[in-house]
Design an enzyme around this catalytic site. Structure first.
Site, PDB file in Angstrom:
ATOM      1  N   GLU A 194      -6.518  -8.065  -0.863  1.00 48.46           N
ATOM      2  CA  GLU A 194      -6.982  -8.103   0.524  1.00 48.46           C
ATOM      3  C   GLU A 194      -8.465  -7.751   0.565  1.00 48.46           C
ATOM      4  O   GLU A 194      -8.926  -6.892  -0.181  1.00 48.46           O
ATOM      5  CB  GLU A 194      -6.264  -7.053   1.390  1.00 48.46           C
ATOM      6  CG  GLU A 194      -4.796  -7.251   1.609  1.00 48.46           C
ATOM      7  CD  GLU A 194      -4.216  -6.163   2.532  1.00 48.46           C
ATOM      8  OE1 GLU A 194      -4.980  -5.554   3.317  1.00 48.46           O
ATOM      9  OE2 GLU A 194      -3.006  -5.925   2.445  1.00 48.46           O
TER      10      GLU A 194
ATOM     11  N   GLU B 170       0.816  -1.220   0.000  1.00 45.44           N
ATOM     12  CA  GLU B 170       0.000   0.000   0.000  1.00 45.44           C
ATOM     13  C   GLU B 170       0.851   1.273   0.000  1.00 45.44           C
ATOM     14  O   GLU B 170       0.769   2.100   0.912  1.00 45.44           O
ATOM     15  CB  GLU B 170      -0.977   0.008   1.182  1.00 45.44           C
ATOM     16  CG  GLU B 170      -2.013  -1.093   1.078  1.00 45.44           C
ATOM     17  CD  GLU B 170      -3.161  -0.946   2.072  1.00 45.44           C
ATOM     18  OE1 GLU B 170      -2.979  -0.295   3.117  1.00 45.44           O
ATOM     19  OE2 GLU B 170      -4.240  -1.492   1.791  1.00 45.44           O
TER      20      GLU B 170
HETATM   21  C1  GLA Z   1      -4.304  -2.707   4.771  1.00 45.68           C
HETATM   22  C2  GLA Z   1      -2.925  -3.301   4.945  1.00 45.68           C
HETATM   23  C3  GLA Z   1      -2.894  -4.497   5.836  1.00 45.68           C
HETATM   24  C4  GLA Z   1      -3.813  -4.309   7.021  1.00 45.68           C
HETATM   25  C5  GLA Z   1      -5.201  -4.024   6.532  1.00 45.68           C
HETATM   26  C6  GLA Z   1      -6.184  -3.889   7.655  1.00 45.68           C
HETATM   27  O1  GLA Z   1      -4.941  -3.138   3.658  1.00 45.68           O
HETATM   28  O2  GLA Z   1      -2.297  -3.617   3.722  1.00 45.68           O
HETATM   29  O3  GLA Z   1      -1.564  -4.680   6.269  1.00 45.68           O
HETATM   30  O4  GLA Z   1      -3.343  -3.267   7.799  1.00 45.68           O
HETATM   31  O5  GLA Z   1      -5.188  -2.814   5.829  1.00 45.68           O
HETATM   32  O6  GLA Z   1      -7.470  -3.612   7.191  1.00 45.68           O
END
Ligand code: GLA
Ligand code: ZN
Length: 689
Positions: free
Chosen positions: A304, A146
């Site tokens: 994710e 991210e």
């Molecule tokens: C993001 C991060 C993860 C985690 C999630 C929690 O997407 O990439 O490491 O922190 O949020 O929702």
């Protein structure tokens, strides 16, 4: 490995003793999990000191995965600095918008311009690639995590000046682009240029700037600076591993980074889907389509999503029974070839210990969440490769433009209340709820495959876009633009022509003035028999060839056009001069889509989403997603077989979806007009590994 939608998620076995891994793998098998994202936050483990690498734990994690028949999306782990690094080299810590140099803490905390960060992150990525390039468990590379935020340190300021020289060439060109004669800003030396921050051009935060051109350039520069971190790691991987596909997980509609600048550098797109609370289903759908648009329509990974609940919000509601399954099939319907979770096992401590996980703290399989995850895993396994590599045969495009987003939301006037995403979403939603598949694409995209092009609040018009939009209309297509489209050039300088600038000939209108009102003021707009409401901004339109489709109801411009249509070539240009409410947008967009026979067969059902994918063998898959809490009772529009149940429904027969239910209709023979010419650039074929 079998050919199927990849299923799994972020897995942090390094937080646990190895006897827990036994439980993990037993449960993964039970849930049909085949893909583990590993090492995302493991830098302090893989490199405990500058001169020490320790890959023993990762070795065991990958070995175990391979033994169990699973594959790994291997992260380079460079998104969270280890403490020793920040202590030894304070330059790696970011300086924030207020000018504060941070000390060690949190994650996503590195200065993208730091040579030390660059050296150590690429060295680590290279080490990992050297070690695991040929590992049987390796499926894909996941660089960093991210990417986001911005740095305002002196080093980044220098890099910005170098970037500006490259972009503008001369100070004269820069002064002209930023219009610096305003407020006595003419620069006579590159060193006089400061990053736009709370200490310089900004007040009341990142959206209030004295010089939009400067702020725009800094956002472009930061996008490129972070991208430079990504490409440097990718090169380090490629030195040892020429083939394994590389990605980084994006965040969908994430304002700070222009993902279109990144797209060419990814082997495939991937993103993390955490929709805002209460968002309608079209909100994540828009983000999916934006992500699919990054690689010219190639499938992406859902890297994710939470199986149940987030942790970072003030209030973190559960996904209700069935919602996870529906959200996962929605991702697949929009082009996902993988469905992964954050996270597989809940962390015991720290700020994400209450974040939803496939396996909770008690390690049980007899929980509702685990049962839903496992049920879905088996369903996806049964689906096999039916959807893999499939493409969306959209005939409608929506132009999404980060520059316009930035320019619109940093603009002083006409209204701070117009939000880019909200307006874009309103048009997207209207098209999608009418049953049209939509490609969400950049201004530079090839527009020849489309019959309809939507350009909501396309504030900046760049390059030859106007000519390409005219070409769409010339050959019979329809182009729709709205208020605050076509206002400024790539530097956010107003066009010295009639509004909407280069779009004016296609729209057949001239806008000399515009009114803005507080949000509680409602203007009525008459669209034939239909009445809509409009808010915020009211452009006053003079017809210059266009005919009125809708008119304002009140004020000194009552009776003047609020919506127009202009015959252009064999097609049309539509202009919506105000912020119509959703029913108003729906009404206009459906009229446009109807012109091209693009209203879907189930458009009448309010809770039903449809999405089409065309499989590599030409089979057309029509996803029906019931977002309602009631059964959806439909009449089948064609004879088709549901891929999930094998049930065949004849044309005209009743077809019922459960609440939150999903059907994937397989329609073997594409209708002729839906056969599109094949597009370039494929997804990397992960199945061959
Ligand atoms: C993001 C991060 C993860 C985690 C999630 C929690 O997407 O990439 O490491 O922190 O949020 O929702
Ligand atoms: Zn910096």
């Amino acid at each position: 490995m079998s050919d199927r939608i990849r299923y799994g998620g972020d897995y942090n076995p390094e937080q646990w003793p190895e006897r827990v891994w036994d439980d993990d793998h037993r449960l993964f098998t039970e849930a049909g999990i085949d893909t583990l994202t590993v090492g995302v936050f493991s830098w302090s483990l893989t490199q405990p000191a500058e001169d020490t690498y320790d890959l023993t734990v990762l070795d065991r994690v990958l070995k175990r995965a391979a033994e169990e028949g699973r594959q790994v999306c291997l992260a380079t782990g460079t998104a969270a600095l280890p403490p020793w690094l920040a202590k030894k080299y304070p330059e790696v810590n970011r300086t924030d918008f207020e000018g504060r140099r941070h000390r060690y803490g949190q994650r996503h905390n590195f200065c993208p311009g730091s040579p030390v960060y660059r050296r150590l992150s690429t060295a680590l990525a290279g080490r990992l690639a050297e070690r695991y390039a040929d590992h049987p468990a390796l499926l894909a590379w996941h660089i960093n995590n991210e990417y986001g935020g911005a740095c305002y340190c002196d080093r980044c300021a220098d890099a910005f000046r170098a970037w500006l020289r490259e972009r503008h060439g001369t100070l004269d060109a820069l002064n002209d682009a930023w219009w610096t004669t305003f407020w006595s800003h003419r620069y006579t030396d590159w060193d006089q240029i400061e990053p736009p921050s709370a200490l310089t051009e900004h007040w009341r935060g990142p959206d209030h700037t004295a010089f939009q051109g400067l702020t725009l350039d800094y956002r472009r520069f930061m996008t490129d600076a972070l991208l430079g971190c990504f490409t440097a790691e990718k090169e380090a991987i490629r030195a040892h591993d020429p083939h394994t596909p590389v990605t980084t997980n994006f965040m969908g509609m994430y304002r700070p980074l222009d993902y279109h600048r990144w797209a060419p550098h990814l082997d495939f797109a991937s993103w993390d889907n955490y929709p805002p609370l209460g968002a309608p289903p079209t909100w994540p759908a828009l983000a999916h389509d934006l992500m699919r648009g990054l690689k010219d329509g190639a499938p992406f990974w859902l890297m994710e999503q939470t199986p149940s609940t987030t942790a970072c919000r003030d209030v973190n509601p559960l996904r209700r029974p069935g919602e996870l399954r529906l959200a996962t099939f929605q991702a697949i319907a929009h082009g996902a070839d993988a469905a992964l979770y954050f996270q597989l096992r809940a962390s015991r401590g720290a700020c994400e210990k209450y974040h939803g996980a496939v396996i909770g703290h008690a390690g049980r399989a007899d929980t509702r969440v685990f049962r839903e995850v496992a049920g879905l895993g088996h369903e996806l396994a049964a689906l096999g490769d039916a959807t893999l590599g499939a493409r969306t045969p959209a005939r409608t495009a929506l132009l999404f433009d980060w520059d316009s987003w930035w320019a619109l939301e940093t603009s002083d006037g006409p209204s701070r209340l117009v939000r880019y995403q909200d307006t874009v979403h309103a048009y997207y939603r209207a098209a999608r709820e009418a049953g049209a598949d939509v490609d969400v694409v950049p201004q530079t995209a090839d527009l020849t495959p489309y019959d309809v092009v939507l350009a909501p609040v396309l504030h900046l018009v760049k390059g030859d876009l106007a000519a390409r939009l005219e070409a769409v209309a010339e050959r019979g297509g329809t182009v729709l633009a709205t208020f605050l489209s076509g206002r400024a050039d790539e530097h956010d300088r107003a066009f010295l022509t009639d509004v909407p600038g280069p779009l004016a000939p296609l729209m057949g209108v001239r806008v000399d003035e515009w009114d803005a009102r507080p949000p509680e003021f409602v203007q009525s707009v008459r669209l034939g028999e239909f009445r809509a409401e409009a808010r915020l901004v009211f452009e006053i339109v003079l017809e210059r060839g266009a005919e009125p489709v809708g008119t304002y109801g009140t004020d000194f411009y009552a009776g003047t056009p609020a919506v127009t249509r202009n015959a252009f070539g064999r097609g049309e240009g539509w202009y919506v001069a105000t912020d119509l409410d959703q029913p108003g947008v729906d009404h206009v967009v459906r009229r446009v889509l109807a012109r091209h026979d693009l209203i879907g067969p189930y458009a009448g059902h309010p809770a039903l989403e449809t999405a089409t994918r065309t499989a590599p063998d030409g089979t057309r898959l029509l996803f029906l997603l019931n977002h309602g809490r009631e059964p959806a009772r439909l009449t089948a529009h064609a004879t088709a077989t549901d891929l999930l149940t094998g049930r065949r429904t004849g044309a005209g027969e009743p077809l019922t979806l459960d609440p939150l239910g999903v059907v994937i209709l397989s329609l073997p023979y594409p209708r002729p007009q839906q056969m599109r010419r094949p597009r370039s650039s494929g997804t990397p074929d992960l199945r061959k590994k």
